[in-house]
Design a protein around this motif. Structure first.
Motif, PDB file in Angstrom:
ATOM      1  N   ALA A  49       1.813   1.029   0.833  1.00 31.83           N
ATOM      2  CA  ALA A  49       2.332   1.915   1.874  1.00 31.83           C
ATOM      3  C   ALA A  49       1.237   2.317   2.853  1.00 31.83           C
ATOM      4  CB  ALA A  49       2.938   3.160   1.236  1.00 31.83           C
ATOM      5  N   ALA A  50      -0.018   2.233   2.448  1.00 28.65           N
ATOM      6  CA  ALA A  50      -1.149   2.537   3.330  1.00 28.65           C
ATOM      7  C   ALA A  50      -2.374   1.805   2.806  1.00 28.65           C
ATOM      8  CB  ALA A  50      -1.420   4.038   3.388  1.00 28.65           C
ATOM      9  N   ILE A  51      -3.168   1.275   3.731  1.00 30.00           N
ATOM     10  CA  ILE A  51      -4.441   0.623   3.400  1.00 30.00           C
ATOM     11  C   ILE A  51      -5.485   1.274   4.291  1.00 30.00           C
ATOM     12  CG2 ILE A  51      -5.752  -1.534   3.394  1.00 30.00           C
ATOM     13  CD1 ILE A  51      -3.011  -2.977   3.061  1.00 30.00           C
ATOM     14  N   CYS A  52      -6.342   2.093   3.712  1.00 29.10           N
ATOM     15  CA  CYS A  52      -7.280   2.900   4.500  1.00 29.10           C
ATOM     16  C   CYS A  52      -8.725   2.596   4.141  1.00 29.10           C
ATOM     17  CB  CYS A  52      -7.014   4.386   4.298  1.00 29.10           C
ATOM     18  SG  CYS A  52      -5.413   4.935   4.901  1.00 29.10           S
ATOM     19  N   GLY A  53      -9.422   1.946   5.062  1.00 25.32           N
ATOM     20  CA  GLY A  53     -10.857   1.836   4.948  1.00 25.32           C
ATOM     21  C   GLY A  53     -11.498   3.149   5.352  1.00 25.32           C
ATOM     22  N   ALA A  54     -12.824   3.209   5.252  1.00 26.59           N
ATOM     23  CA  ALA A  54     -13.518   4.454   5.570  1.00 26.59           C
ATOM     24  C   ALA A  54     -13.311   4.873   7.020  1.00 26.59           C
ATOM     25  CB  ALA A  54     -15.005   4.305   5.264  1.00 26.59           C
TER      26      ALA A  54
END
Length: 240
Positions: free
Chosen positions: A137-142
């Motif tokens: 549902a979400a892919i969050c890098g820094a």
């Protein structure tokens, strides 16, 4: 099996979902070769992975016998990222059982997301090649959150972006960075024993250890059961 609706499982990427060391070290070795420096064997250099590209370059160059020049860092980092993106999935692969484990958790209603210090565009490029993107549902890098792990903002904001509740979340990772971020966020953490850590996985202080994804679901169930048995725990955000 109990329904997992309302629970979010957040995953690290490198060393947790995907074996990325061969391609990361491959890029390092190509940059070393351009400077006449010896390559680093993948198994001997696995400990270099997981701390970011700049750290990988610095430590990789030093272990190859070169003096690190800070003035060269911007150009080397740009060259590293360009080369790595072009070869991001030459040898990288998901760990055995990942897809099946993700599908089982999703079928039971869990929200799945990724909280990784890997830049978001690289994470998305890798997942696209591996066919994993739509599972999260979400892919969050820094760069997609206000602070990188081990800051608690990374996990908290990723879970919220996925539509989840930080008070009903579990982190899955492979390193002290993941464990520290989970502890700071107030969420339980499952540690993989096959990732990239210089500290033995058993000594990282996770709530559970897994040797493979075939036992991930059982580890999640155990943590959820314990959490429900003691709903008010220090550091947790109560579920609405």
């Amino acid at each position: 099996m109990k329904d997992l609706s309302g629970w979010t499982i957040a995953f690290d990427l490198d060393g947790t979902l995907v074996e990325t060391a061969p391609d990361l070290i491959g890029t390092l070795n190509r940059l070393l070769a351009l400077r006449g420096l010896p390559p680093r064997p993948v198994e001997a250099a696995r400990h270099l992975v997981g701390h970011g590209a700049t750290a990988l370059l610095k430590d990789g160059f030093r272990e190859a016998g070169a003096n690190w020049d800070e003035a060269e860092q911007p150009a080397l980092l740009a060259a590293f990222l360009e080369d790595y993106l072009a070869r991001i999935c030459d040898h990288s692969h998901v760990y055995p059982g990942v897809e099946a484990a993700l599908d089982r958790l999703a079928t039971r209603g869990a929200i799945l997301c990724v909280a990784t210090n890997k830049p978001t565009h690289l994470s998305l490029a890798l997942f696209e090649r591996l066919g994993l993107t739509d599972r999260f549902a979400a892919i969050c890098g820094a760069d997609a959150v206000s602070a990188r792990k081990p800051d608690p903002a990374h996990i908290r904001e990723t879970v919220l972006k996925a539509g989840g509740d930080p008070g009903r979340a579990v982190m899955v990772g492979d390193s002290i960075t993941d464990v520290s971020a989970a502890r700071a966020t107030g969420v339980p953490v499952i540690v993989t024993t096959f990732g990239y850590t210089e500290i033995p996985a058993a000594d990282l202080g996770g709530d559970a250890l897994i040797d493979g994804f075939d036992v991930l679901e059982a580890a999640v169930d155990g943590i959820v059961a314990a959490r429900l048995a003691s709903p008010i725990s220090p550091g947790y955000v109560p579920a609405s």
